[in-house]
Design an enzyme around this catalytic site. Structure first.
Site: not given
Length: 492
Positions: A238, A242
């Protein structure tokens, strides 16, 4: 930096919001419709097959929720016509060119009218498949930028990221951008297109494996994401994807005014549209409610470590304020940390105490209709203490069960396999969340503080667009707002 009147800025503006049925985006949409009904139009990008499905999904996943109750009370029977005039749900997907919008006339209409693009679409799953996470969090951000650059009246691209793009870096984390190709650990070879090629090669390899199942392919892609993230210094897929998304925006934005907002752990609303609204299962809430149900025998985490949390309505107010502050600032790229670890630090032990206080006064009712009595639970304040505890409590009995299973000619296969899966699942979760349970990071919010001062100077709007964590009394918030909200809206 100057700040014009926020409501005046929103008047007659057209805004595109991606990820529009997500938790944060819905609060953003509700806030704008409630405080500035003279906004011209909100285009809401929704994953759906067509416009009708997009509208149905928006109505079901947003308007039907308690979140929209104040708007329902305000407009009554006229709410559908108000929403029809102000809101256009658009079927699309940011992983595709032109955001997956299929109607040429609609694309031209959006390019001709949009003033601000707000990108909230993301997968926030720490353990997501690498192909899915890279497509959405990295290349999706690139697609949003490309779309925004074609909007004739564009004034700003606001990209919602996460403070945890800094990984496990200890100390004070500054509000500074990450440069394309720079790994957290200094490793060489970080290239976004290379990562895409690695994914394609892995999927090709798995397609040739006749023994591969959907489940094994998913697990392989999850493992690949963790492996690639760790290689360059990030703890999970994640935050890695990002961070790559931020890099690609900074590298390709040209003259586009760009704001990157990095919230920390987002919790339930502090005040608006009412206190305690939340949606979706979050780690802190799972721990709190698991404790209230009597299902937790221990807490893992350093009691003295600071857990950086921020209520969702404060994040939304910060989003709106940054839009106004930086619209039309050609070539700007500014980062905002929206959190509390510097301005109003919260210790992990305070959350544990709030959980005890709340469930002591408001005990959970079990399936037999009896109240669950909670007590102080064992705190495992290091990974070493967790590993000892887990080995004695689970792994040693599991080894004993394995021996018994062999002795009984695999009669206990089902029981052994089930317990082993659960043990492996717990170990994987602990590894994923370890950086946040033992965090040594503090998120500098100097840019955010400067913006808060400008909002306060705007007088009457200061109470409408609040996002100062210093006003929060954490014990009161958790015991009277957040935990009751989680129990009501998530675990009801």
């Amino acid at each position: 930096m100057e700040l014009d009147n926020i409501l005046d800025f929103l008047d007659s503006k057209t805004i595109l919001i991606t990820g529009a049925t997500g938790f944060l985006a819905k609060i953003f949409v509700e806030k704008i419709l409630r405080v500035q009904p003279n906004v011209k139009r909100l285009y809401l990008l929704v994953r759906a097959t067509d416009a009708k499905s997009a509208l149905q999904r928006f109505n079901k996943e947003a308007v039907a929720k308690d979140l929209f109750n104040i708007l329902k009370e305000k407009h009554g029977a006229n709410l559908p016509s108000f929403l029809s005039e102000k809101v256009t749900p658009v079927a699309g997907d940011i992983t595709y060119e032109n955001l997956g919008v299929k109607e040429p006339s609609l694309i031209e209409e959006m390019w001709g009218n949009i003033d601000v693009v707000v990108n909230v679409a993301a997968t926030t799953n720490f353990d997501e498949r690498y192909d899915s996470a890279l497509a959405l969090n990295t290349f999706g951000a690139k697609n949003v930028l490309n779309f925004a650059s074609k909007c004739a009246k564009i004034k700003l691209l606001l990209h919602v990221s996460t403070a945890y793009v800094s990984g496990e870096t200890p100390g004070l984390i500054l509000e500074t951008p990450y440069q394309l190709g720079n790994a957290l650990n200094g490793a060489h070879g970080l290239d976004i297109n290379t990562e895409k090629n690695i994914i394609e090669e892995k999927l090709k390899e798995l397609s040739y494996d006749e023994t591969a199942t959907d489940k094994s392919i998913t697990l392989a892609m999850k493992d690949l994401g963790i492996e690639r993230a760790n290689k360059f210094g990030w703890p999970n897929t994640y935050v890695f994807t990002k961070a790559l998304g931020e890099m690609i925006l900074g590298h390709m934005k040209g003259d586009m005014p760009l704001v990157i907002l990095r919230p920390t752990i987002i919790t339930s609303t502090y005040k608006e549209p009412f206190p305690g609204w939340i949606e979706g299962i979050r780690t802190l809430d799972s721990l709190a409610v698991g404790y209230g149900k009597g299902q937790l025998s221990c807490f893992l985490g350093d009691p003295e470590s600071v857990i950086d949390v921020i209520p969702a309505d404060m994040v939304v107010n910060a989003m709106i304020a940054t839009m106004v502050a930086h619209a039309n600032q050609s070539s700007c790229e500014i980062i905002y940390h929206i959190g509390s670890s510097v301005s109003n630090p919260l210790k992990y032990k305070s959350i544990q105490q709030s959980g005890y206080n709340y469930f002591s006064k408001n005990p959970w009712t079990n399936k037999e209709g009896k109240p669950v009595i909670v007590g102080q639970v064992k705190v495992l304040n290091s990974m070493a203490s967790f590993q000892r505890y887990f080995s004695l409590r689970y792994l040693l009995p599991l080894q004993g069960l394995q021996v018994a299973n062999l002795a009984l000619c695999h009669a206990l296969n089902g029981t052994y396999s089930s317990l082993k899966r659960k043990a492996n699942f717990v170990l994987r979760l602990v590894e994923l969340y370890k950086p946040y349970l033992f965090s040594k990071s503090f998120y500098d919010d100097m840019n955010a503080e400067k913006l808060r001062q400008l909002v306060r100077a705007n007088g009457v709007e200061a109470s409408m667009f609040y996002f100062d964590p210093k006003i929060i009394k954490w014990d009161v918030y958790f015991e009277h707002t957040h935990i009751p909200g989680a129990v009501k809206y998530v675990f009801k």
